[in-house]
Design a protein around this motif. Structure first.
Motif, PDB file in Angstrom:
ATOM      1  N   GLY A 281      52.153   9.232  51.934  1.00 25.66           N
ATOM      2  CA  GLY A 281      52.721   8.886  53.233  1.00 25.66           C
ATOM      3  C   GLY A 281      54.113   9.428  53.492  1.00 25.66           C
ATOM      4  O   GLY A 281      54.827   8.940  54.364  1.00 25.66           O
ATOM      5  N   HIS A 282      54.516  10.483  52.752  1.00 27.55           N
ATOM      6  CA  HIS A 282      55.879  10.991  52.883  1.00 27.55           C
ATOM      7  C   HIS A 282      55.928  12.380  53.516  1.00 27.55           C
ATOM      8  O   HIS A 282      56.878  13.133  53.286  1.00 27.55           O
ATOM      9  CB  HIS A 282      56.545  11.047  51.504  1.00 27.55           C
ATOM     10  CG  HIS A 282      56.586   9.723  50.812  1.00 27.55           C
ATOM     11  ND1 HIS A 282      57.171   8.604  51.380  1.00 27.55           N
ATOM     12  CD2 HIS A 282      56.120   9.339  49.583  1.00 27.55           C
ATOM     13  CE1 HIS A 282      57.068   7.590  50.532  1.00 27.55           C
ATOM     14  NE2 HIS A 282      56.434   8.001  49.438  1.00 27.55           N
ATOM     15  N   GLY A 283      54.937  12.721  54.316  1.00 24.58           N
ATOM     16  CA  GLY A 283      54.866  14.063  54.888  1.00 24.58           C
ATOM     17  C   GLY A 283      56.054  14.440  55.746  1.00 24.58           C
ATOM     18  O   GLY A 283      56.398  15.618  55.852  1.00 24.58           O
ATOM     19  N   ALA A 284      56.713  13.458  56.350  1.00 19.79           N
ATOM     20  CA  ALA A 284      57.851  13.752  57.227  1.00 19.79           C
ATOM     21  C   ALA A 284      59.157  13.881  56.461  1.00 19.79           C
ATOM     22  O   ALA A 284      60.179  14.293  57.024  1.00 19.79           O
ATOM     23  CB  ALA A 284      57.987  12.659  58.283  1.00 19.79           C
ATOM     24  N   ASP A 285      59.159  13.539  55.176  1.00 20.62           N
ATOM     25  CA  ASP A 285      60.381  13.609  54.370  1.00 20.62           C
ATOM     26  C   ASP A 285      60.659  15.041  53.924  1.00 20.62           C
ATOM     27  O   ASP A 285      59.844  15.938  54.093  1.00 20.62           O
ATOM     28  CB  ASP A 285      60.258  12.710  53.138  1.00 20.62           C
ATOM     29  CG  ASP A 285      60.288  11.232  53.496  1.00 20.62           C
ATOM     30  OD1 ASP A 285      60.612  10.906  54.652  1.00 20.62           O
ATOM     31  OD2 ASP A 285      60.001  10.414  52.609  1.00 20.62           O
ATOM     32  N   GLY A 286      61.841  15.229  53.317  1.00 24.69           N
ATOM     33  CA  GLY A 286      62.217  16.534  52.798  1.00 24.69           C
ATOM     34  C   GLY A 286      61.659  16.766  51.403  1.00 24.69           C
ATOM     35  O   GLY A 286      61.102  15.862  50.764  1.00 24.69           O
ATOM     36  N   TRP A 287      61.859  17.992  50.898  1.00 24.45           N
ATOM     37  CA  TRP A 287      61.249  18.405  49.633  1.00 24.45           C
ATOM     38  C   TRP A 287      61.668  17.545  48.446  1.00 24.45           C
ATOM     39  O   TRP A 287      60.918  17.421  47.482  1.00 24.45           O
ATOM     40  CB  TRP A 287      61.572  19.871  49.349  1.00 24.45           C
ATOM     41  CG  TRP A 287      63.016  20.107  48.978  1.00 24.45           C
ATOM     42  CD1 TRP A 287      64.049  20.379  49.817  1.00 24.45           C
ATOM     43  CD2 TRP A 287      63.572  20.064  47.660  1.00 24.45           C
ATOM     44  NE1 TRP A 287      65.219  20.502  49.133  1.00 24.45           N
ATOM     45  CE2 TRP A 287      64.964  20.333  47.789  1.00 24.45           C
ATOM     46  CE3 TRP A 287      63.046  19.846  46.382  1.00 24.45           C
ATOM     47  CZ2 TRP A 287      65.826  20.368  46.710  1.00 24.45           C
ATOM     48  CZ3 TRP A 287      63.918  19.883  45.297  1.00 24.45           C
ATOM     49  CH2 TRP A 287      65.286  20.143  45.455  1.00 24.45           C
ATOM     50  N   THR A 288      62.857  16.940  48.508  1.00 24.16           N
ATOM     51  CA  THR A 288      63.327  16.155  47.362  1.00 24.16           C
ATOM     52  C   THR A 288      62.442  14.930  47.109  1.00 24.16           C
ATOM     53  O   THR A 288      62.483  14.344  46.025  1.00 24.16           O
ATOM     54  CB  THR A 288      64.778  15.706  47.549  1.00 24.16           C
ATOM     55  OG1 THR A 288      64.904  14.978  48.788  1.00 24.16           O
ATOM     56  CG2 THR A 288      65.706  16.919  47.588  1.00 24.16           C
ATOM     57  N   ARG A 289      61.620  14.550  48.069  1.00 26.36           N
ATOM     58  CA  ARG A 289      60.724  13.411  47.885  1.00 26.36           C
ATOM     59  C   ARG A 289      59.722  13.663  46.752  1.00 26.36           C
ATOM     60  O   ARG A 289      59.232  12.709  46.122  1.00 26.36           O
ATOM     61  CB  ARG A 289      59.976  13.105  49.184  1.00 26.36           C
ATOM     62  CG  ARG A 289      58.934  12.010  49.094  1.00 26.36           C
ATOM     63  CD  ARG A 289      59.545  10.671  48.724  1.00 26.36           C
ATOM     64  NE  ARG A 289      60.243  10.063  49.860  1.00 26.36           N
ATOM     65  CZ  ARG A 289      60.825   8.861  49.806  1.00 26.36           C
ATOM     66  NH1 ARG A 289      60.788   8.159  48.667  1.00 26.36           N
ATOM     67  NH2 ARG A 289      61.449   8.366  50.846  1.00 26.36           N
TER      68      ARG A 289
END
Length: 296
Positions: A281-289
């Protein structure tokens, strides 16, 4: 019974390219250096430069108060110094060999049980750069021993102390190598990828180095310190390039590799990291996720 340490003298055990470079740097700084190596011939050039060759490990340890080890791994330390425990008391062992953090902690306990102080070290440059302004070394372990020998160790490279846990310097060293080896694999894969279209490595590598130089600004416009602070705070803004966008890029690299019959092992791993974050569910986050998925 251990003889008193010779104040200010340094012994170096292990004379591979790195060990020999350290000896030369210490000799240039004016230190008396005693050396030992399983293959004595490896000492020839540093002996010619002014080092003294010990007959055995016990003699090498007894010759100084600072004992620097540059070996294949920590097992080699026990193999070599196992017969020299009677002369360890009062000395400081600085093991600059590569191994696991747990091995370094075990070595520290072993050294202290024989009356020696212990420091773990991770040398972050190759042998030709030892003793230059670009050399730096991470240390952890006995802070008092580090403070005592800091100026001597500085002749090898800028000494950076990470705390009392002997495992921390080793972990920092391995983390740097993690980045280094992964980068080399990325370069190798990319070179093979463009080579499938007849683009030579001679042409490609200078071009891709432009990307390397730009990466800090690309991933952290306000500086890498700020990026690190956001990671530590659990903040992963994706306004510039989201996990979903980068995941699609990973898909394209994988598909391109498969299409030209280039091994997809590396793209498989990278693609999986981004898809795990998307599925969480973190598709909108940045790469560091993706760090969270690695920790899991």
């Amino acid at each position: 019974m251990s003889s008193p340490p010779t104040s200010g003298a340094v012994s170096v055990i292990g004379l591979g390219p790195m060990g020999r470079a350290m000896v030369r740097a210490l000799l240039r700084a004016g230190h008396a250096v005693t050396v030992w190596n399983r293959t004595p011939a490896r000492a020839d050039d540093v002996v010619s430069a002014g080092a003294r060759l010990a007959d055995n490990p016990s003699a090498a340890v007894a010759a100084g108060d600072l004992i620097i080890l540059s070996l294949t791994d920590y097992r080699a330390m026990w193999d070599i110094l196992g017969q020299a425990t009677s002369v360890l008391a009062g000395r400081t062992l600085v093991n600059l060999s590569s191994d696991t953090p747990d091995a370094t902690r075990e070595a520290s306990t072993w050294a202290r049980s024989h009356g020696a102080s212990f420091l773990t070290g991770g040398v972050m440059v190759p042998a030709p750069m030892i003793g230059t302004s670009r050399a730096y070394v991470y240390y952890s372990g006995d802070h008092g021993a580090f403070a005592t020998h800091r100026l001597v160790l500085a002749h090898i490279g800028d000494p950076r102390f990470l705390g009392d846990d002997p495992g921390r310097a080793q972990l920092m060293y391995q983390a740097h190598l993690d980045v280094f080896l992964t980068t080399l694999s990325g370069l190798a894969h990319a070179t093979a990828l463009v080579g499938s279209a007849g683009i030579t490595a001679e042409t490609f590598l200078p071009e891709v180095m432009r990307l390397f130089h730009a990466i800090p600004d690309m991933i952290a416009a306000d500086g890498v310190g700020g990026l690190g602070a956001r990671i530590d705070a659990g903040e992963h803004p994706g306004a510039g390039s989201s996990i979903t966008m980068l995941g699609a890029t990973a898909d394209h690299i994988h598909a391109s590799s498969a299409a030209v019959r280039i091994d997809t092992t590396l793209p498989d791993v990278i693609r999986a990291q981004y898809h795990r974050a998307i599925n969480d569910g973190h598709g909108a986050d940045g790469w560091t996720r993706i760090i969270d998925g690695l920790r899991a």
